[in-house]
Design an enzyme around this catalytic site. Structure first.
Site, PDB file in Angstrom:
ATOM      1  N   ALA A 138       0.843  -1.189   0.000  1.00 49.45           N
ATOM      2  CA  ALA A 138       0.000   0.000   0.000  1.00 49.45           C
ATOM      3  C   ALA A 138       0.884   1.246   0.000  1.00 49.45           C
ATOM      4  O   ALA A 138       2.077   1.184   0.308  1.00 49.45           O
ATOM      5  CB  ALA A 138      -0.915   0.008   1.221  1.00 49.45           C
ATOM      6  N   GLY A 175      -0.206  -5.145   0.191  1.00 46.87           N
ATOM      7  CA  GLY A 175      -1.291  -5.113  -0.775  1.00 46.87           C
ATOM      8  C   GLY A 175      -0.923  -5.762  -2.093  1.00 46.87           C
ATOM      9  O   GLY A 175      -1.786  -6.302  -2.788  1.00 46.87           O
ATOM     10  N   GLU A 191      -1.569  -9.319  -1.588  1.00 50.22           N
ATOM     11  CA  GLU A 191      -3.021  -9.508  -1.554  1.00 50.22           C
ATOM     12  C   GLU A 191      -3.612  -9.457  -2.959  1.00 50.22           C
ATOM     13  O   GLU A 191      -4.546 -10.205  -3.278  1.00 50.22           O
ATOM     14  CB  GLU A 191      -3.650  -8.460  -0.647  1.00 50.22           C
ATOM     15  CG  GLU A 191      -3.327  -8.720   0.826  1.00 50.22           C
ATOM     16  CD  GLU A 191      -3.729  -7.573   1.745  1.00 50.22           C
ATOM     17  OE1 GLU A 191      -4.380  -7.844   2.762  1.00 50.22           O
ATOM     18  OE2 GLU A 191      -3.370  -6.407   1.456  1.00 50.22           O
ATOM     19  N   GLU A 242       2.898  -6.115   7.144  1.00 52.63           N
ATOM     20  CA  GLU A 242       2.157  -5.062   7.849  1.00 52.63           C
ATOM     21  C   GLU A 242       2.441  -5.033   9.340  1.00 52.63           C
ATOM     22  O   GLU A 242       2.360  -3.981   9.984  1.00 52.63           O
ATOM     23  CB  GLU A 242       0.642  -5.243   7.616  1.00 52.63           C
ATOM     24  CG  GLU A 242       0.174  -4.909   6.221  1.00 52.63           C
ATOM     25  CD  GLU A 242       0.224  -6.092   5.266  1.00 52.63           C
ATOM     26  OE1 GLU A 242      -0.380  -6.010   4.183  1.00 52.63           O
ATOM     27  OE2 GLU A 242       0.889  -7.106   5.603  1.00 52.63           O
TER      28      GLU A 242
END
Length: 257
Positions: A65, A108, A111, A131
């Site tokens: 992210a 991300g 993901e 994270e």
């Protein structure tokens, strides 16, 4: 036109989407995710697009992210985060989705890889959910999809330590489907995508849905869905064409009906 993506529609039914924020290692900010969700929506409704590939560059598929954007959000901003809806749209893409991964696929980015149905990775790829190092946890399906992909022990280790997984171990763990030389990653993904694009579109879509059911439901329910889908396909023109082509020893020409 999207500003964070490069989109190439191939003549053979394949759409290649390249994440393009090289200055930020393709970090997934809100704008990029919105553009990606819009492109996938367009591909889902385009009868000429049968398979989609998502890739990045040689250095990074997506490094996670956008931390700078994340730092600007307070609790209210997080609770009303528009990225949640974008992720839901990406995950719901109904056609075959292939990730072609080189370099970093972290947070991300990992993901997003796990939203794909098939993952072709270069030997230089690295996967992880770091994270925990920021005092948070994955928020776009990382804990749920990672455990389903690689099992509890490895998922726990990766999420709780923030460690990364190289391509060889990712292949052994079942996170990716194939490993190749980095310079051939996209070309191999295109080969797989073109092969799928030649198949009957309705059968491909129902096959994907049936396989995903196996993750989300019990065996008896999954078998009922499979049999229902099999029966539906028995009444299609493509099923008749497929059988005729086999009998006549020629390539089938599927039309999606």
């Amino acid at each position: 036109m999207p500003s964070n993506l490069v989109v190439q529609a191939q003549a053979d039914g394949v759409r290649l989407i390249t994440l393009h924020r090289p200055q930020a290692l393709n970090a997934l900010n809100t704008e990029l995710l919105a553009e990606l969700a819009d492109e996938l929506d367009a591909a889902a409704h385009d009868e000429h697009t049968r398979t989609v590939i998502i890739t990045g560059n040689r250095k990074a598929f997506a490094a996670g992210a956008d931390i700078n954007e994340m730092a600007e959000r307070d609790l209210v901003g997080i609770l009303n985060d528009p990225r949640v809806a974008h992720w839901q749209r990406i995950a719901a893409f109904p056609k075959p989705l292939i990730a072609a991964v080189n370099g970093f696929a972290l947070g991300g980015g990992c993901e997003l890889v796990m939203c794909a149905d098939i993952v072709i990775a270069g030997s230089d790829a690295r996967f992880g959910q770091p994270e925990i190092n920021l005092g948070i946890i994955p928020g776009a399906g990382g804990t749920q999809r990672l455990l389903r992909a690689v099992g509890k022990p490895l998922a726990m280790q990766l999420v709780l330590t923030g460690e990364t997984l190289d391509a060889r171990h990712a292949l052994q763990a079942g996170l990716i489907s194939e490993m190749t030389q980095p310079e051939l990653t996209v070309e191999r993904a295109l080969q797989v995508a073109r092969s799928i694009a030649q198949k009957a579109p309705l059968a491909v879509r129902l096959a994907k849905e049936a396989l995903l059911k196996a993750q989300d439901t019990d065996l008896a329910s999954g078998l009922r869905f499979e049999r229902h889908a099999f029966t539906l396909l028995a009444g299609t023109a493509d099923r008749d064409e497929g059988i005729r082509a086999f009998q006549e020893k020629r390539p089938a020409s599927f039309i999606g009906r």
